[in-house]
Design a protein around this motif. Structure first.
Motif, PDB file in Angstrom:
ATOM      1  N   VAL A  86       0.840  -1.194   0.000  1.00 18.80           N
ATOM      2  CA  VAL A  86       0.000   0.000   0.000  1.00 18.80           C
ATOM      3  C   VAL A  86       0.876   1.245   0.000  1.00 18.80           C
ATOM      4  N   VAL A  87       1.907   1.238   0.825  1.00 20.30           N
ATOM      5  CA  VAL A  87       2.819   2.382   0.892  1.00 20.30           C
ATOM      6  C   VAL A  87       3.517   2.574  -0.455  1.00 20.30           C
ATOM      7  N   ALA A  88       3.910   1.480  -1.094  1.00 23.89           N
ATOM      8  CA  ALA A  88       4.561   1.588  -2.403  1.00 23.89           C
ATOM      9  C   ALA A  88       3.633   2.225  -3.425  1.00 23.89           C
ATOM     10  N   GLY A  89       2.366   1.812  -3.425  1.00 28.80           N
ATOM     11  CA  GLY A  89       1.407   2.421  -4.342  1.00 28.80           C
ATOM     12  C   GLY A  89       1.165   3.875  -4.036  1.00 28.80           C
ATOM     13  N   ARG A 108      15.197  -3.357  25.086  1.00 30.15           N
ATOM     14  CA  ARG A 108      15.564  -4.765  24.928  1.00 30.15           C
ATOM     15  C   ARG A 108      15.834  -5.116  23.470  1.00 30.15           C
ATOM     16  N   TRP A 109      16.102  -4.086  22.665  1.00 27.04           N
ATOM     17  CA  TRP A 109      16.285  -4.327  21.224  1.00 27.04           C
ATOM     18  C   TRP A 109      17.437  -5.291  20.974  1.00 27.04           C
ATOM     19  N   GLY A 110      17.181  -6.244  20.097  1.00 24.82           N
ATOM     20  CA  GLY A 110      18.192  -7.237  19.776  1.00 24.82           C
ATOM     21  C   GLY A 110      18.086  -8.508  20.578  1.00 24.82           C
ATOM     22  N   SER A 111      17.142  -8.559  21.528  1.00 24.35           N
ATOM     23  CA  SER A 111      17.013  -9.753  22.369  1.00 24.35           C
ATOM     24  C   SER A 111      15.974 -10.733  21.843  1.00 24.35           C
ATOM     25  N   GLY A 112      15.313 -10.373  20.746  1.00 24.12           N
ATOM     26  CA  GLY A 112      14.331 -11.292  20.156  1.00 24.12           C
ATOM     27  C   GLY A 112      12.941 -11.145  20.726  1.00 24.12           C
ATOM     28  N   ALA A 113      12.506  -9.924  21.005  1.00 23.92           N
ATOM     29  CA  ALA A 113      11.156  -9.695  21.505  1.00 23.92           C
ATOM     30  C   ALA A 113      10.122 -10.035  20.431  1.00 23.92           C
ATOM     31  N   LEU A 114       8.874 -10.216  20.873  1.00 22.01           N
ATOM     32  CA  LEU A 114       7.797 -10.515  19.941  1.00 22.01           C
ATOM     33  C   LEU A 114       7.716  -9.462  18.846  1.00 22.01           C
ATOM     34  N   GLN A 115       7.695  -9.886  17.596  1.00 25.94           N
ATOM     35  CA  GLN A 115       7.530  -9.023  16.425  1.00 25.94           C
ATOM     36  C   GLN A 115       8.621  -7.954  16.328  1.00 25.94           C
ATOM     37  N   GLU A 116       9.796  -8.266  16.837  1.00 21.31           N
ATOM     38  CA  GLU A 116      10.914  -7.330  16.732  1.00 21.31           C
ATOM     39  C   GLU A 116      11.410  -7.291  15.290  1.00 21.31           C
ATOM     40  N   PHE A 117      11.358  -6.109  14.715  1.00 23.01           N
ATOM     41  CA  PHE A 117      11.797  -5.932  13.328  1.00 23.01           C
ATOM     42  C   PHE A 117      12.044  -4.461  13.108  1.00 23.01           C
ATOM     43  N   ASP A 118      13.132  -4.139  12.443  1.00 21.68           N
ATOM     44  CA  ASP A 118      13.450  -2.734  12.157  1.00 21.68           C
ATOM     45  C   ASP A 118      12.751  -2.329  10.867  1.00 21.68           C
ATOM     46  N   HIS A 119      11.610  -1.665  11.013  1.00 19.29           N
ATOM     47  CA  HIS A 119      10.789  -1.313   9.852  1.00 19.29           C
ATOM     48  C   HIS A 119      11.396  -0.207   9.002  1.00 19.29           C
ATOM     49  N   VAL A 120      12.124   0.703   9.622  1.00 15.13           N
ATOM     50  CA  VAL A 120      12.538   1.929   8.942  1.00 15.13           C
ATOM     51  C   VAL A 120      13.348   1.663   7.673  1.00 15.13           C
ATOM     52  N   PRO A 121      14.342   0.761   7.681  1.00 19.90           N
ATOM     53  CA  PRO A 121      15.080   0.524   6.432  1.00 19.90           C
ATOM     54  C   PRO A 121      14.205  -0.016   5.302  1.00 19.90           C
ATOM     55  N   VAL A 122      13.110  -0.716   5.659  1.00 13.44           N
ATOM     56  CA  VAL A 122      12.192  -1.239   4.642  1.00 13.44           C
ATOM     57  C   VAL A 122      11.327  -0.122   4.075  1.00 13.44           C
ATOM     58  N   LEU A 123      10.839   0.754   4.962  1.00 12.70           N
ATOM     59  CA  LEU A 123       9.908   1.807   4.540  1.00 12.70           C
ATOM     60  C   LEU A 123      10.607   3.043   3.996  1.00 12.70           C
ATOM     61  N   ALA A 124      11.845   3.286   4.388  1.00 13.70           N
ATOM     62  CA  ALA A 124      12.521   4.528   3.979  1.00 13.70           C
ATOM     63  C   ALA A 124      12.560   4.730   2.468  1.00 13.70           C
ATOM     64  N   PRO A 125      12.864   3.694   1.657  1.00 11.16           N
ATOM     65  CA  PRO A 125      12.905   3.941   0.204  1.00 11.16           C
ATOM     66  C   PRO A 125      11.549   4.259  -0.412  1.00 11.16           C
ATOM     67  N   LEU A 126      10.468   3.983   0.311  1.00  4.39           N
ATOM     68  CA  LEU A 126       9.120   4.160  -0.226  1.00  4.39           C
ATOM     69  C   LEU A 126       8.426   5.410   0.302  1.00  4.39           C
ATOM     70  N   LEU A 129       9.494  10.340   4.539  1.00  5.39           N
ATOM     71  CA  LEU A 129      10.108  10.413   5.860  1.00  5.39           C
ATOM     72  C   LEU A 129       9.797   9.115   6.576  1.00  5.39           C
ATOM     73  N   ALA A 130      10.799   8.503   7.171  1.00  5.41           N
ATOM     74  CA  ALA A 130      10.620   7.297   7.986  1.00  5.41           C
ATOM     75  C   ALA A 130      11.506   7.428   9.206  1.00  5.41           C
ATOM     76  N   ALA A 131      10.915   7.321  10.405  1.00  7.96           N
ATOM     77  CA  ALA A 131      11.685   7.580  11.617  1.00  7.96           C
ATOM     78  C   ALA A 131      11.112   6.803  12.786  1.00  7.96           C
ATOM     79  N   THR A 132      11.948   6.624  13.805  1.00  6.64           N
ATOM     80  CA  THR A 132      11.565   5.959  15.051  1.00  6.64           C
ATOM     81  C   THR A 132      11.619   6.967  16.195  1.00  6.64           C
ATOM     82  N   LEU A 133      10.605   6.970  17.037  1.00 15.90           N
ATOM     83  CA  LEU A 133      10.586   7.847  18.201  1.00 15.90           C
ATOM     84  C   LEU A 133      11.651   7.407  19.200  1.00 15.90           C
TER      85      LEU A 133
END
Length: 539
Positions: A86-89, A108-126, A129-133
């Motif tokens: 959707v974002v790409a479109g 606790r980043w990097g410890s394998g928490a539920l649904q831990e994923f760095d979204h920003v590098p995926v969304l930034a090209p599309l 502005l893509a940022a984390t608080l």
């Protein structure tokens, strides 16, 4: 500055409210509960869906319908990644979509928490502005900056995510006001050059796209058309910026731009496959864009002004030099347009059985109001809508755009019913497209959002099957279930509907659908041998 006391969810919604946002589209996840809490406090409705893609499409369509940001709130990990298409479109059509994502705990980043994923590098090209608080007190500032970026030409989607250990943190902070959202100012010499080309051309035309709609420049467009006596064609959200029944509005004769026009001024749409990649035979081509980075790089127009489209079109309309009379050219197009529409009459009244898709549109044309919102989701069946449905007002035509992502239908229809509760809303779905989102009829039912759904059910992926057989002599992975009862799916989810097998039964079925007070699906069994007469080079 406004001081807000609360958590980052409160600050974020206070920021977005300044842009006119009053609703959220979402699928529940604990990572984003702070936004629900803030919406509850502010009295905003929350529309939850069965798939994050539907929520994101509903938010994007809200932007298209209202010309302000549309907001999707998506939980961490798969909640965000389910909306990437959707974002790409939205990026390709310039929709000011704001996606607020949940994120695993930063501490606790990097410890394998539920649904831990760095979204920003995926969304930034599309996104713009893509940022984390990282600081709860900055949530309001970050949201204002993101929404302003989304709304500033060239518009586009933005993404923010909020770590779970920060998003409920109590804070008191200032939320800045909305900054200026104006685009760059065009070079007046380039605009003057366009005016001179229009004035001197004997067979000019304008082809306008979605950025004219985003700019709210329909009045300026009409002034240019009438001042220069220039015919106007449209694609995407440009449809309806000049009413279909205006004397200078044309749709059936675009082929003449490649063979007879001597000047084509393309305004607010890329020179992509939808406009022949900017090639119009021997015609001089002008490309007017809302930002310098939208200028074409694969071809060199005669001139390409860049800037706020209301300003560009306003300056063109105000140009007071001498100009060639275009009446004979307009009459040529008008005669061709009348002939094309007369040729359509037979197709729109087609009595053959199995039903031809064109007959569906013949019946729809009789029942659609002038301000009906038409949603298209699919391949060949939706392409027929583009051919036969006339659009009279801005924001009444919602198609997937150049990215061509299927599954827009239910989300777009949801947004249309919310934005325009008193209008007709009809979603035209191919049977392939219906498979992407039909379960979200449940969301329409739960939120009491009656819309009309028309499925052109030919039991195949027609956009692929016919070309495969023509080019390769065989086809594979192109067949769906013949006669599938999509109407029974809708009934099972709390809506209503029926299957139509004969042309004479179409009118009654559509009347019942528009009179219904629940989502109503008309499942039209169409001829699988029918092939849309496609001429565009999609590659």
């Amino acid at each position: 500055m406004t001081t807000v006391q609360g958590h980052p969810g409160d600050l974020t919604l206070a920021a977005l409210e300044q842009f006119g946002v009053r609703e959220l589209f979402t699928l529940n996840g604990a990572h984003v509960w702070a936004f629900y809490d803030a919406a509850r406090t502010r009295g905003w409705p929350i529309y939850d869906t069965r798939h994050e893609q539907t929520a994101a499409f509903a938010a994007e369509a809200t932007a298209k319908l209202t010309r302000r940001p549309g907001v999707a709130v998506l939980t961490a990990g798969p909640g965000v990644t389910n909306a990437v298409s959707v974002v790409a479109g939205a990026s390709q059509i310039g929709s000011p979509l704001v996606v607020l994502g949940g994120r695993a705990q930063q501490a606790r980043w990097g410890s394998g928490a539920l649904q831990e994923f760095d979204h920003v590098p995926v969304l930034a090209p599309l996104t713009k502005l893509a940022a984390t608080l990282t600081d709860p007190a900055e949530a309001g500032r970050m949201a204002v900056a993101a929404a302003a970026a989304a709304m500033t030409p060239h518009r586009g989607p933005v993404f923010l995510d909020y770590p779970f250990d920060l998003v409920f943190t109590p804070t008191e902070a200032e939320v800045p006001p909305v900054p200026s959202l104006h685009g760059v100012h065009p070079d007046p010499e380039e605009v003057r050059r366009v005016a001179e080309l229009l004035a001197a051309a004997r067979r000019p035309a304008m082809l306008v796209g979605s950025d004219v709609h985003w700019a709210g420049a329909e009045a300026e467009l009409r002034e240019v058309a009438e001042s220069f006596g220039v015919p106007v064609f449209a694609n995407g959200l440009g449809r309806g910026c000049l009413a279909a029944d205006h004397e200078l509005s044309f749709s059936r004769t675009r082929g003449l731009l490649r063979t007879e026009a001597d000047l084509v001024v393309v305004v607010g749409t890329p020179l992509d496959f939808r406009v022949g990649f900017g090639r119009f035979g021997d015609a001089t081509v002008v490309h007017v864009v809302d930002h310098p980075d939208q200028r074409a790089t694969h071809t060199t127009p005669a001139v390409s002004p860049a800037g706020d489209l209301r300003v560009v079109l306003g300056q063109l309309a105000a140009w007071d030099g001498d100009r060639v009379d275009h009446q004979s050219w307009i009459e040529r197009l008008r005669d061709a347009e009348r002939a094309a529409r007369e040729a359509d009459r037979e197709a729109l009244r087609d009595e053959r059985d199995p039903i031809r898709p064109s007959r569906v549109y013949g019946e729809l044309r009789r029942i659609l109001d002038r301000d009906a919102v038409v949603v298209c989701d699919g391949g060949d069946f939706a392409s027929y809508a583009g051919r036969y449905v006339d659009v009279y007002e801005p924001g009444c035509w919602l198609d997937p755009g150049p990215y061509g992502c299927l599954g827009t239908g239910i989300g777009y229809a949801m947004a249309a019913r919310i934005a325009h509760p008193d209008r007709q809303v009809v979603a035209l779905l191919g049977d392939g497209a219906a498979g992407f989102s039909l379960m979200d009829v449940d969301s329409l039912v739960r939120h009491r959002l009656p819309v009309v759904l028309v499925v052109g059910n030919n039991g195949i992926w027609g956009l692929e099957k016919h070309p495969m057989r023509m080019i390769l002599g065989w086809d594979v992975a192109c067949d769906l279930q013949p006669g599938c009862r999509y109407d029974e799916v809708v009934r099972a989810l709390g809506g209503a509907g029926e299957t139509v097998r004969r042309p004479d039964d179409l009118a009654g079925a559509l009347q019942r659908a528009f009179a219904a007070e629940a989502p109503y699906l008309v499942n039209v069994l169409t001829d699988p041998a029918d092939t849309y007469p496609r001429t565009s080079d999609l590659s």
